[in-house]
Design an enzyme around this catalytic site. Structure first.
Site, PDB file in Angstrom:
ATOM      1  N   CYS A  14       0.842  -1.198   0.000  1.00 18.54           N
ATOM      2  CA  CYS A  14       0.000   0.000   0.000  1.00 18.54           C
ATOM      3  C   CYS A  14       0.881   1.255   0.000  1.00 18.54           C
ATOM      4  CB  CYS A  14      -0.920  -0.012   1.226  1.00 18.54           C
ATOM      5  SG  CYS A  14      -0.040   0.021   2.797  1.00 18.54           S
ATOM      6  N   LYS A  19       8.085   0.884  -0.714  1.00 21.70           N
ATOM      7  CA  LYS A  19       8.396   0.098  -1.910  1.00 21.70           C
ATOM      8  C   LYS A  19       9.632   0.621  -2.631  1.00 21.70           C
ATOM      9  CE  LYS A  19       4.208   0.696  -3.593  1.00 21.70           C
ATOM     10  NZ  LYS A  19       3.611   1.388  -2.425  1.00 21.70           N
ATOM     11  N   GLU A  83       5.812   1.846  -9.969  1.00 18.00           N
ATOM     12  CA  GLU A  83       4.391   2.194 -10.141  1.00 18.00           C
ATOM     13  C   GLU A  83       3.765   1.417 -11.299  1.00 18.00           C
ATOM     14  OE1 GLU A  83       2.993   3.990  -7.902  1.00 18.00           O
ATOM     15  OE2 GLU A  83       4.383   5.535  -7.189  1.00 18.00           O
ATOM     16  N   CYS A 139      -0.830   2.304   9.959  1.00 12.27           N
ATOM     17  CA  CYS A 139      -2.091   3.007   9.757  1.00 12.27           C
ATOM     18  C   CYS A 139      -1.997   4.417  10.336  1.00 12.27           C
ATOM     19  CB  CYS A 139      -3.228   2.234  10.415  1.00 12.27           C
ATOM     20  SG  CYS A 139      -4.815   3.091  10.312  1.00 12.27           S
ATOM     21  N   CYS A 177      -5.205   0.654   7.947  1.00 14.47           N
ATOM     22  CA  CYS A 177      -5.487  -0.756   8.189  1.00 14.47           C
ATOM     23  C   CYS A 177      -6.888  -1.055   7.654  1.00 14.47           C
ATOM     24  CB  CYS A 177      -5.375  -1.080   9.675  1.00 14.47           C
ATOM     25  SG  CYS A 177      -6.756  -0.425  10.636  1.00 14.47           S
TER      26      CYS A 177
END
Ligand SMILES: [Zn+2]
Length: 189
Positions: A14, A19, A83, A139, A177
């Protein structure tokens, strides 16, 4: 060097899951042994211009492209693609071609869109992976484990039927979350 099929490592997760930082970390191992490398990123992601930049402060130069057929091995041994969810189905034959040519391919992308649904070409790319890293974030509401990307438009959770990509819109994204992830207007299953 002998002819070998390349390997595909997919880094999914997410928003704010690190990443790009993980991509740069993985590529830096190749730099140690002198592998040549190139990173492509989609033009939709105009942050940071021609750089792939992580929150850790690490960065690598990237080529900005708007179509998957502009992605080429170009004599590089290692190819990174950022992406991937933006590239569409045309990314699949491109990645397969790179692997057949012996390139090591690293792909990052959002595995779910803001609704929590599979995002574009990512499910197919993930299914082709030799190695898969699924990252989580924290979160922003409850500090639990975030696996979803919350979209906010004008300060409110984006409704289910808002367009997937809002160019120049007043929207932003944060990690949530599953309990804190809100999608008003989600159809009842
Ligand atoms: Zn939460």
């Amino acid at each position: 060097m002998e002819e070998r099929v390349g390997r595909l490592h997919v880094i999914a997760g997410c928003m704010s899951s690190g990443k790009t930082g993980e991509l740069i970390r993985l590529l830096s191992r190749h730099a140690v042994i002198g592998d040549s490398m190139v990173i492509y990123k989609h033009a939709v992601d105009s942050r940071d211009g021609c750089m792939a930049r992580s929150r850790l402060g690490t960065e690598m130069e990237a080529r900005v492209v708007d179509r998957p057929d502009r992605i080429a091995g170009d004599g590089f041994r290692v190819v990174g693609i950022e992406e991937a969810q933006f590239f569409g189905d045309g990314l699949v034959p491109v990645v397969r071609g790179l692997l057949a040519d012996g390139n090591h391919v690293y792909v990052t992308g959002l595995n779910q869109d803001f609704r929590g649904e599979p995002f574009g070409v990512m499910p197919v790319i993930m299914s082709l992976a030799d190695e898969l890293t699924l990252l989580t974030a924290i979160c922003q509401k409850c500090h639990g484990v975030a696996t979803r990307t919350q979209r906010i438009i004008d300060g409110s959770p984006a409704p289910w039927d808002s367009p997937l990509i809002l160019v120049g819109g007043a929207d932003y994204y944060e990690a949530r979350c599953p309990d804190c992830h809100e999608v008003p207007g989600r159809p009842v299953a």
